[in-house]
Design a protein around this motif. Structure first.
Motif, PDB file in Angstrom:
ATOM      1  N   ALA A 135      -1.376  -9.078  45.130  1.00  0.00           N
ATOM      2  CA  ALA A 135      -0.158  -9.321  45.907  1.00  0.00           C
ATOM      3  C   ALA A 135       0.666 -10.335  45.137  1.00  0.00           C
ATOM      4  CB  ALA A 135      -0.493  -9.839  47.305  1.00  0.00           C
ATOM      5  N   ALA A 136       1.934 -10.457  45.483  1.00  0.00           N
ATOM      6  CA  ALA A 136       2.804 -11.375  44.754  1.00  0.00           C
ATOM      7  C   ALA A 136       3.729 -12.111  45.709  1.00  0.00           C
ATOM      8  CB  ALA A 136       3.624 -10.633  43.705  1.00  0.00           C
ATOM      9  N   ILE A 137       3.975 -13.377  45.399  1.00  0.00           N
ATOM     10  CA  ILE A 137       5.028 -14.167  46.028  1.00  0.00           C
ATOM     11  C   ILE A 137       5.841 -14.759  44.887  1.00  0.00           C
ATOM     12  CG2 ILE A 137       5.592 -16.103  47.524  1.00  0.00           C
ATOM     13  CD1 ILE A 137       2.956 -15.696  48.962  1.00  0.00           C
ATOM     14  N   GLY A 138       7.071 -14.302  44.749  1.00  0.00           N
ATOM     15  CA  GLY A 138       7.871 -14.711  43.606  1.00  0.00           C
ATOM     16  C   GLY A 138       7.229 -14.243  42.319  1.00  0.00           C
ATOM     17  N   ILE A 198     -11.172  -7.990  49.584  1.00  0.00           N
ATOM     18  CA  ILE A 198     -10.893  -6.562  49.444  1.00  0.00           C
ATOM     19  C   ILE A 198      -9.405  -6.259  49.539  1.00  0.00           C
ATOM     20  CG2 ILE A 198     -11.336  -4.283  50.458  1.00  0.00           C
ATOM     21  CD1 ILE A 198     -14.036  -5.372  51.411  1.00  0.00           C
ATOM     22  N   SER A 199      -8.682  -6.999  50.374  1.00  0.00           N
ATOM     23  CA  SER A 199      -7.271  -6.681  50.605  1.00  0.00           C
ATOM     24  C   SER A 199      -6.444  -7.954  50.682  1.00  0.00           C
ATOM     25  CB  SER A 199      -7.112  -5.884  51.904  1.00  0.00           C
ATOM     26  OG  SER A 199      -5.755  -5.553  52.134  1.00  0.00           O
ATOM     27  N   LEU A 200      -5.238  -7.893  50.099  1.00  0.00           N
ATOM     28  CA  LEU A 200      -4.290  -9.002  50.161  1.00  0.00           C
ATOM     29  C   LEU A 200      -2.941  -8.503  50.643  1.00  0.00           C
ATOM     30  CD1 LEU A 200      -5.007 -10.704  46.700  1.00  0.00           C
ATOM     31  CD2 LEU A 200      -5.802 -11.505  48.936  1.00  0.00           C
ATOM     32  N   SER A 201      -2.236  -9.352  51.381  1.00  0.00           N
ATOM     33  CA  SER A 201      -0.876  -9.044  51.799  1.00  0.00           C
ATOM     34  C   SER A 201      -0.121 -10.366  51.896  1.00  0.00           C
ATOM     35  CB  SER A 201      -0.859  -8.320  53.145  1.00  0.00           C
ATOM     36  OG  SER A 201       0.459  -7.932  53.496  1.00  0.00           O
ATOM     37  N   ALA A 202       1.139 -10.366  51.446  1.00  0.00           N
ATOM     38  CA  ALA A 202       1.872 -11.629  51.348  1.00  0.00           C
ATOM     39  C   ALA A 202       3.198 -11.561  52.085  1.00  0.00           C
ATOM     40  CB  ALA A 202       2.113 -11.978  49.881  1.00  0.00           C
ATOM     41  N   THR A 203       3.550 -12.685  52.709  1.00  0.00           N
ATOM     42  CA  THR A 203       4.904 -12.922  53.183  1.00  0.00           C
ATOM     43  C   THR A 203       5.465 -14.069  52.344  1.00  0.00           C
ATOM     44  OG1 THR A 203       4.157 -14.487  54.870  1.00  0.00           O
ATOM     45  CG2 THR A 203       4.277 -12.161  55.513  1.00  0.00           C
ATOM     46  N   ALA A 204       6.654 -14.555  52.677  1.00  0.00           N
ATOM     47  CA  ALA A 204       7.274 -15.595  51.852  1.00  0.00           C
ATOM     48  C   ALA A 204       6.467 -16.885  51.842  1.00  0.00           C
ATOM     49  CB  ALA A 204       8.688 -15.866  52.349  1.00  0.00           C
ATOM     50  N   ASN A 205       5.771 -17.189  52.951  1.00  0.00           N
ATOM     51  CA  ASN A 205       5.107 -18.486  53.078  1.00  0.00           C
ATOM     52  C   ASN A 205       3.598 -18.403  53.239  1.00  0.00           C
ATOM     53  OD1 ASN A 205       7.625 -19.929  53.122  1.00  0.00           O
ATOM     54  ND2 ASN A 205       7.894 -19.195  55.214  1.00  0.00           N
ATOM     55  N   THR A 206       3.042 -17.208  53.312  1.00  0.00           N
ATOM     56  CA  THR A 206       1.626 -17.071  53.633  1.00  0.00           C
ATOM     57  C   THR A 206       1.019 -15.915  52.847  1.00  0.00           C
ATOM     58  OG1 THR A 206       2.038 -17.880  55.882  1.00  0.00           O
ATOM     59  CG2 THR A 206      -0.047 -16.773  55.505  1.00  0.00           C
ATOM     60  N   MET A 260      -1.891  -1.772  42.590  1.00  0.00           N
ATOM     61  CA  MET A 260      -0.788  -2.020  41.669  1.00  0.00           C
ATOM     62  C   MET A 260       0.422  -2.493  42.462  1.00  0.00           C
ATOM     63  SD  MET A 260       0.381   1.865  40.758  1.00  0.00           S
ATOM     64  CE  MET A 260       0.462   3.098  42.072  1.00  0.00           C
ATOM     65  N   LEU A 261       1.334  -3.160  41.760  1.00  0.00           N
ATOM     66  CA  LEU A 261       2.619  -3.542  42.342  1.00  0.00           C
ATOM     67  C   LEU A 261       3.613  -3.742  41.204  1.00  0.00           C
ATOM     68  CD1 LEU A 261       2.916  -6.842  41.789  1.00  0.00           C
ATOM     69  CD2 LEU A 261       1.442  -6.973  43.770  1.00  0.00           C
ATOM     70  N   VAL A 262       4.896  -3.744  41.571  1.00  0.00           N
ATOM     71  CA  VAL A 262       5.963  -3.863  40.579  1.00  0.00           C
ATOM     72  C   VAL A 262       6.665  -5.204  40.750  1.00  0.00           C
ATOM     73  CG1 VAL A 262       8.082  -2.851  39.664  1.00  0.00           C
ATOM     74  CG2 VAL A 262       6.293  -1.357  40.594  1.00  0.00           C
ATOM     75  N   ILE A 263       6.815  -5.949  39.648  1.00  0.00           N
ATOM     76  CA  ILE A 263       7.576  -7.198  39.625  1.00  0.00           C
ATOM     77  C   ILE A 263       8.549  -7.116  38.458  1.00  0.00           C
ATOM     78  CG2 ILE A 263       7.503  -9.714  39.471  1.00  0.00           C
ATOM     79  CD1 ILE A 263       4.616  -9.632  40.370  1.00  0.00           C
ATOM     80  N   ASP A 264       9.845  -7.115  38.755  1.00  0.00           N
ATOM     81  CA  ASP A 264      10.892  -7.170  37.724  1.00  0.00           C
ATOM     82  C   ASP A 264      10.686  -6.146  36.611  1.00  0.00           C
ATOM     83  OD1 ASP A 264      12.081  -9.265  39.083  1.00  0.00           O
ATOM     84  OD2 ASP A 264      11.001 -10.799  37.960  1.00  0.00           O
ATOM     85  N   GLY A 265      10.473  -4.883  36.991  1.00  0.00           N
ATOM     86  CA  GLY A 265      10.373  -3.822  35.999  1.00  0.00           C
ATOM     87  C   GLY A 265       9.029  -3.703  35.314  1.00  0.00           C
ATOM     88  N   THR A 266       8.057  -4.480  35.750  1.00  0.00           N
ATOM     89  CA  THR A 266       6.711  -4.413  35.184  1.00  0.00           C
ATOM     90  C   THR A 266       5.730  -4.010  36.281  1.00  0.00           C
ATOM     91  OG1 THR A 266       7.186  -6.106  33.528  1.00  0.00           O
ATOM     92  CG2 THR A 266       4.874  -5.722  34.050  1.00  0.00           C
ATOM     93  N   VAL A 267       4.857  -3.056  35.966  1.00  0.00           N
ATOM     94  CA  VAL A 267       3.841  -2.602  36.911  1.00  0.00           C
ATOM     95  C   VAL A 267       2.534  -3.314  36.584  1.00  0.00           C
ATOM     96  CG1 VAL A 267       2.624  -0.628  37.892  1.00  0.00           C
ATOM     97  CG2 VAL A 267       4.957  -0.342  37.029  1.00  0.00           C
ATOM     98  N   TYR A 268       2.083  -4.155  37.502  1.00  0.00           N
ATOM     99  CA  TYR A 268       0.798  -4.833  37.353  1.00  0.00           C
ATOM    100  C   TYR A 268      -0.270  -3.984  38.015  1.00  0.00           C
ATOM    101  CZ  TYR A 268       3.490  -8.805  35.755  1.00  0.00           C
ATOM    102  OH  TYR A 268       4.327  -9.613  35.034  1.00  0.00           O
ATOM    103  N   VAL A 269      -1.359  -3.743  37.297  1.00  0.00           N
ATOM    104  CA  VAL A 269      -2.421  -2.865  37.804  1.00  0.00           C
ATOM    105  C   VAL A 269      -3.746  -3.598  37.739  1.00  0.00           C
ATOM    106  CG1 VAL A 269      -1.216  -0.750  37.190  1.00  0.00           C
ATOM    107  CG2 VAL A 269      -2.754  -1.774  35.534  1.00  0.00           C
ATOM    108  N   ALA A 270      -4.618  -3.277  38.689  1.00  0.00           N
ATOM    109  CA  ALA A 270      -5.919  -3.940  38.790  1.00  0.00           C
ATOM    110  C   ALA A 270      -6.975  -2.920  39.137  1.00  0.00           C
ATOM    111  CB  ALA A 270      -5.867  -5.029  39.862  1.00  0.00           C
ATOM    112  N   GLY A 271      -8.203  -3.145  38.680  1.00  0.00           N
ATOM    113  CA  GLY A 271      -9.290  -2.227  38.992  1.00  0.00           C
ATOM    114  C   GLY A 271     -10.543  -2.565  38.233  1.00  0.00           C
ATOM    115  N   GLY A 272     -11.184  -1.510  37.709  1.00  0.00           N
ATOM    116  CA  GLY A 272     -12.433  -1.701  36.975  1.00  0.00           C
ATOM    117  C   GLY A 272     -12.317  -1.345  35.513  1.00  0.00           C
TER     118      GLY A 272
END
Length: 920
Positions: free
Chosen positions: A792-795, A838-846, A743-755
């Motif tokens: 993961a999120a970028i913007g 299995i895993s994602l991680s983001a920076t501003a450009n990658t 899960m992650l939070v973007i602008d007051g919204t919690v995005y969740v993922a799973g099964g």
């Protein structure tokens, strides 16, 4: 010749604008006239689309050669011009800082070029430039700048209709001003950019020459640009450093999560050693020096997620104890004060003779009792993680002597003749989901005293000589856990087996026997788990063995002996599993040891003794240092000898006939703290009923996701919010019907993922969103056909990875991008890894991806890759891992990678954890 590898530009062109929309745009375009004269309109081909049947394969590519002639174009000065320089990163460009003094008077003064490619697809319209010379903005996708005169660019472009090529020219004061259009533009040393040539054409697969004839007279001056794509090509190798950090060896364990604080990485997973030092499932290492820090919480099971906040490390996982784990039920001793915590059920009659952890912080207990906390419970009960009595109520006619628990099935052994009102002699099983007796009926002909689960087998020991109502099995046997059938494994002991343990390859037995597995073995033996024959190992005890426990290279034995392994040892010893000789470890206990548990660096024992180490008073229970053999100072003092010891959480659970512990009333059951070192333990300790796979910080709370159904004994289905200071449960309570993985939070919204398939009462297939304040499901609804492992999120772009093949009804294999700013549009971005992400991680450009793939973004990448977040290609950063990557943590300058690998970045000295310079 300058070669630019565009093979990574593998975005899909399979879903182009419908023909009707194309015709509408074409009609709209026909109402105005371009001012480019002989140069084809920049807008016409952007508006014209073609109907192309949607497909699931990548488009073919065209190899395009673009020549920029050397004459009459001016060469670039090699020294930067003097004067004020305005350095501006690529993003928004405007006329306010272009140098009007450098305006070219003729085509021969242009010495620096930019080439861009446009087309009808969204990804070929990411960038936008405007001019008063144009009635509409012109749009393009990938571009390359800093090209001097006299170059030939060899490009690979996706084949398709209406491909546009733009040549933009500058007058640059120096080569330095022209060279770098990625990191920053020295705009004071460049003239206004001008579109000096365009060409629109349909590209067929194969080799294509594109002629761009420059014309300054009919050129268009660009005034403002908004550039999202930073470069046409992947950055060159020199700009993707491959500097590795120090070597780490996690002993073949899995790294599942990493939290970084400066040069210190806190590493969670399922491992037991780091660089040869004992560390159980959580450790801290220095990413610069490679040192393993003293931090040692010793979790009993896997750590899946870590969060750092204001000097506090929060952990989520499948553990039941550890210095950062939740506090659950039990009578607990703080080691410094010996203060009792009141929280354990009362057993008013009978003894507790057997116990085993339930895997969720509680215990199953068996004995001669008929009542617990005023409720009827005959011989068998479930103590839950909050100390309350569970619903299990299956009566046993006589107290169990041993319990085993595996995959929701509780195995019960003893001298009983019925259980749950059904005839079952000596051995039975109970389904703890339905709390009912199973149909399994092994029918031993005498008492069963010992149970042990290993792999797919249940090993049993006792006084029996037959199973299944007549099949000969003398004192020891094995059952297949899946089928419930008696196996052919038959060591054929000549007397009772009272204790069992294993190390995978061998089953260790202790008891009264003197012959087992076809060999003379006095009361302790190692038996091959496949053949049933005794191995050459011979511990040779001079007295009865009541309890054994394998730990590393040793087996600890407790009983009534006075010598074992060739040495004088009174009732407690450590025997080398290679030589069979007793080690120098010698606690010297003055009476029989009846139960034994190993916990970290301590050996906990129960029995009839009143003294250890020849002089230290310890009444019926003690903790011995596994290294020195000395008493640790842990001294609860029971009123009578315990019959059973088992460990869960930071608690050791003791059952027997005692009525007091340390002067406080305890009726036959007590739980005591096993920790001898708190590692600065905080009091924050919410209790989850099952695995926590992800924790993140949001405002003043920790949001938790996983497979649990309660937190602090309150219903919370797979999602919960916990106060970051007190550990109290917040009211926020969205609910998923199956596991949430990330899960992650973007602008007051919690995005969740799973099964899951439902979220907060709404149908949401494996991906959804809820309000961070109310927990209500939002309108965001992008159904996915299989599990999502990571997000993961970028913007406002949400990237998802997993094992899926469709996203929102569109073909997307294992990795996809979704625009969450609007209605949840699935973007064309599709790197198509050939294995699970299995895993994602983001920076501003990658965007960094880890998993089980060997190719991604059109390139060979072994389980780890760096991806362009706008164009679906793999960057040149390519360390490679030889096995699965489970955790990727990108900090901007460093990427920390964890997994099951034993080689990373070409080095065979990186086992489980690696640190590498990030790719810009």
């Amino acid at each position: 010749m300058r070669h630019v590898d565009w093979t990574q530009l593998n975005f899909s062109i399979c879903r182009l604008w419908p023909a009707a929309k194309s015709r509408k745009l074409a009609r709209a375009h026909s109402t105005h006239t371009s001012r480019l004269g002989a140069i084809p309109s920049l807008l016409l081909s952007l508006a014209l689309g073609s109907t192309i049947v949607a497909c699931s394969k990548r488009p073919e590519h065209s190899k395009v050669s673009i020549s920029i002639p050397n004459a009459p174009f001016a060469s670039l000065p090699q020294s930067p011009s003097k004067g004020t320089s305005t350095q501006q990163s690529v993003g928004t460009l405007s006329t306010t800082t272009w140098s009007s003094s450098l305006e070219p008077g003729s085509i021969s003064e242009i010495n620096c070029f930019l080439v861009a490619v446009g087309g009808p697809e969204t990804l070929l319209q990411r960038n936008s430039c405007s001019s008063t010379d144009l009635t509409r903005d012109f749009k393009f996708g990938p571009w390359i700048g800093g090209v001097p005169a006299g170059q030939t660019l060899t490009l690979e472009v996706p084949s398709g209709p209406s491909r546009e090529f733009f040549l933009v020219g500058f007058k640059a004061a120096s080569a330095a001003a022209c060279a770098d259009f990625r990191g920053g533009i020295d705009k004071a040393s460049l003239s206004y950019p001008r579109i000096i040539a365009t060409r629109t054409m349909n590209l067929a697969p194969g080799n294509v020459d594109v002629d761009l004839t420059a014309n300054l007279t009919n050129s268009v001056q660009i005034e403002n640009c908004s550039l999202q794509d930073t470069s046409l090509q992947p950055p060159p190798l020199a700009q993707c450093p491959s500097t590795h950090g120090p070597n780490f060896d996690f002993g073949g364990g899995n790294i599942l999560s990493v939290a970084v604080n400066g040069d210190i990485a806190y590493v969670g997973g399922s491992f037991s050693k780091v660089n040869g030092q004992t560390r159980s499932n959580l450790a801290a290492v220095n990413l610069q020096t490679g040192a393993v820090l003293p931090f040692d919480p010793s979790f009993d099971s896997a750590v899946y997620s870590l969060v750092l906040h204001e000097g506090i490390l929060y952990a989520g996982g499948n553990f039941q104890y550890g210095n950062l784990a939740r506090r659950t039920s039990g009578a607990a001793f703080e080691l410094s004060t010996a203060t009792m915590v009141e929280n354990i059920p009362v057993f008013p009659n009978g003894m507790v003779t057997a116990s085993i952890p339930d895997g969720s912080g509680g215990w199953y207990v068996g004995g001669t009792f008929t009542e617990v906390n005023g409720l009827p419970r005959q011989g068998l009960a479930h103590i839950q993680n909050d100390g309350s009595l569970g619903p299990l109520n299956v009566s046993v006619s006589s107290g169990p002597a041993a319990l085993a628990f595996n995959a929701g099935i509780l195995y019960v052994a003893g001298n009983f003749s019925s259980i749950g009102g059904v005839a079952r002699s000596f051995l039975a099983s109970v389904d703890t989901t339905t709390n009912s007796l199973t149909s399994w009926n092994p029918q031993p002909n005498a008492n069963v005293s010992a149970l042990h689960v290993s792999g797919s087998s249940l090993y049993v020991g006792g006084y029996f000589t037959a199973m299944n109502g007549g099949t000969t099995r003398n004192y020891i046997a094995a059952f297949d856990l899946s089928a419930g059938t008696l196996t052919g494994w038959d060591p054929n002991s000549n007397n009772a087996v009272l204790a069992l343990d294993s190390d995978g390859g061998n089953v260790y037995a202790g008891g009264i026997f003197t012959n087992i597995g076809g060999m003379t073995r006095n009361r302790i033996a190692a038996i091959d788990a496949t053949t049933g024959m005794a191995t050459s190992w011979n511990g040779n005890s001079a007295g009865i063995i009541n309890a054994i426990k394998v730990s590393g290279s040793l087996i600890y034995a407790g009983g009534a002996f006075t010598s074992i392994g060739g040495q004088v040892r009174n009732r407690l010893a450590a025997v080398d599993l290679t030589t069979g000789s007793a080690t120098a470890w010698n606690p010297n206990v003055n009476n029989n040891v009846t139960s034994l548990q190993v916990e970290g660096s301590n050996i906990f024992i129960g029995g009839l003794f009143t003294m250890v180490n020849g002089s230290t008073t310890r009444k019926y229970i003690a903790a011995i240092d596994a290294s020195t053999g000395l008493d640790t100072g842990w001294a609860p003092t029971l009123s009578d000898a315990p019959q059973t010891l088992s460990i869960t959480g930071t608690k050791i659970f003791a059952g027997g006939g005692f009525v007091g512990v340390g002067g406080a009333g305890r009726s036959r059951l007590a739980a005591m703290n096993t920790n001898l070192d708190t590692n600065n333990l905080t009091s924050w300790a919410p209790a989850a009923s099952s695995t926590v796979t992800k924790i993140i910080r949001h405002e003043n709370s920790i949001l938790a996701a996983g497979n649990f159904s309660t937190i602090n004994a309150v219903t919370r289905n797979r999602l919960a919010s916990i106060d970051i200071t007190s550990g109290n449960l917040n009211a926020w309570a969205p609910a998923a019907n199956l596991a949430v993985n990330d899960m992650l939070v973007i602008d007051g919204t919690v995005y969740v993922a799973g099964g899951f398939s439902t979220l907060s009462g709404q149908t949401r297939q494996r991906l959804g969103a809820v309000s961070a304040s109310t927990g209500a499901a939002t309108a965001f609804n992008v159904p996915i056909d299989n599990t999502v492992s990571s997000i993961a999120a970028i913007g406002n772009t949400l990237y998802i990875g997993g094992g899926f093949t469709t996203v929102g009804g569109l073909a997307r294999s294992r990795l996809a991008a979704i625009d969450v700013a609007g209605t949840g549009q699935v973007l064309d971005w599709a790197p198509e890894p050939n294995g699970t992400v299995i895993s994602l991680s983001a920076t501003a450009n990658t965007l960094y991806a880890g998993g089980m793939f060997t190719s991604i973004g059109g390139q060979s990448r072994s389980r780890i890759a760096a991806l362009d977040p706008l164009l679906p290609y793999a960057k040149l950063w390519n360390p490679g891992a030889n096995n699965n990557v489970y955790s990727v943590n990108a900090t901007g300058t460093r990427v920390i990678v964890g997994g099951l690998f034993t080689s990373f970045g070409g080095s065979s000295s990186r086992i489980g954890l690696a640190s590498m310079s990030a790719c810009p």
